[in-house]
Design an enzyme around this catalytic site. Structure first.
Site, PDB file in Angstrom:
ATOM      1  N   SER A 290       7.173   2.815  18.905  1.00  0.00           N
ATOM      2  CA  SER A 290       7.489   1.762  19.875  1.00  0.00           C
ATOM      3  C   SER A 290       6.826   0.449  19.496  1.00  0.00           C
ATOM      4  CB  SER A 290       7.050   2.182  21.277  1.00  0.00           C
ATOM      5  OG  SER A 290       7.779   3.304  21.717  1.00  0.00           O
ATOM      6  N   TYR A 291       5.581   0.541  19.029  1.00  0.00           N
ATOM      7  CA  TYR A 291       4.865  -0.662  18.604  1.00  0.00           C
ATOM      8  C   TYR A 291       5.579  -1.305  17.416  1.00  0.00           C
ATOM      9  CZ  TYR A 291       1.033  -3.669  17.027  1.00  0.00           C
ATOM     10  OH  TYR A 291       0.275  -4.748  16.644  1.00  0.00           O
ATOM     11  N   CYS A 292       5.932  -0.502  16.427  1.00  0.00           N
ATOM     12  CA  CYS A 292       6.661  -1.031  15.273  1.00  0.00           C
ATOM     13  C   CYS A 292       7.971  -1.667  15.714  1.00  0.00           C
ATOM     14  CB  CYS A 292       6.935   0.069  14.259  1.00  0.00           C
ATOM     15  SG  CYS A 292       5.498   0.602  13.296  1.00  0.00           S
TER      16      CYS A 292
END
Length: 282
Positions: A161-163
């Site tokens: 999700s961060y990526c």
């Protein structure tokens, strides 16, 4: 741009960490107004007190408690800034969050994913949209600095999700840079910042990898500040992050995965990630 003297500077996620360091540099160069946005009211006011106490100039410091995950909060705060301070000339989209250590399908709930996208990807777009028209209409040099991540260039397990949020931020940020150039607004420069893990506490537990050391916040901030004034399109730290871009262009995916995962160990850097207990901002 030689200095931010007499400029109006706005920083999101300004109460601590890198946001606070950017504010200190703005004060040192005698910005006319430093506008601090953060959700942490106590830390925000403490940072403002330190800036006012430490500044020998007549710099004006303004604080706004803003939850940048909410569009209405961004719009309301931006209108107040335009009314109370004026048009912003230098914008640091610095606020961010990180979630990690689990595979995507093991995430406890989808709220974390949505929240991550709101803070890291959507908020910079909404904040920039509020202040870009004033920058375009301005006569002097203006800057938009969007803090993304090396994770916006390279995929990595246990932080999907961060990526995803940072890939979105990189694509949007550099597209706006091109749009401003195409439209002839050469006095407004956009810089996209893509650092590896930074020792601000947000990435506690994440590991360094060969050729990819954990970065000191001061090192990143100093380089970003220098490149921002030059109007550089990208700040990528360390430079070895660029190897991933080269690998993507010339190596088959299976070979690239072998080098990153087995040889360099990049794909295992988030296995023991803990982060801060509470991470409202970068």
């Amino acid at each position: 741009m030689k200095t931010v003297e007499n400029k109006k500077v706005l920083i999101t996620g300004a109460a601590m960490g890198m946001g606070k360091l950017y504010a200190q540099l703005a004060a040192a160069e005698q910005a006319a107004d430093i506008v601090l946005w953060d959700i942490n009211e106590a830390a925000l006011e403490e940072t403002a007190r330190e800036l006012r106490k430490g500044s020998a100039s007549a710099v004006r410091v303004h604080t706004y408690v803003v939850d940048v995950s909410r569009q209405d909060a961004i719009e309301e705060a931006a209108e107040r800034v335009r009314t109370e301070v004026g048009d912003i000339e230098i914008l640091f989209n610095n606020a961010g969050v990180v979630r990690g250590n689990s595979y995507f399908w093991e995430t406890d709930n989808t709220k974390d994913t949505v929240f991550t996208m709101k803070i890291n990807a959507v908020a910079p777009m909404l904040v920039a949209r509020e202040f870009l028209p004033g920058m375009i209409a301005a006569g002097g040099e203006c800057r938009v600095i969007n803090v993304a991540s090396a994770a916006g260039l390279t995929a990595n397990p246990r932080m999907a999700s961060y990526c995803g949020s940072k890939w979105a931020a990189v694509g949007w940020s550099d597209s706006v840079r091109l749009e401003l150039e195409q439209a002839g607004h050469s006095h407004v420069k956009v810089t996209t910042v893509c650092p590896y893990y930074i020792s601000t506490g947000m990435f506690d537990g994440a590991k360094a990898a060969p050729l990819l050391p954990i970065l000191a916040p001061e090192t990143v901030v100093d380089e970003v500040w220098k490149q921002m004034k030059k109007g550089a399109p990208f700040v990528i730290l360390p430079k070895t992050v660029l190897l991933s871009e080269v690998f993507k262009g010339i190596l088959p995916t299976s070979v690239r995965d072998f080098v990153a995962g087995r040889v360099l160990g990049v794909y295992k850097t988030m296995e023991h990630f803990t982060g801060r207990e509470s991470q409202p901002t970068r």
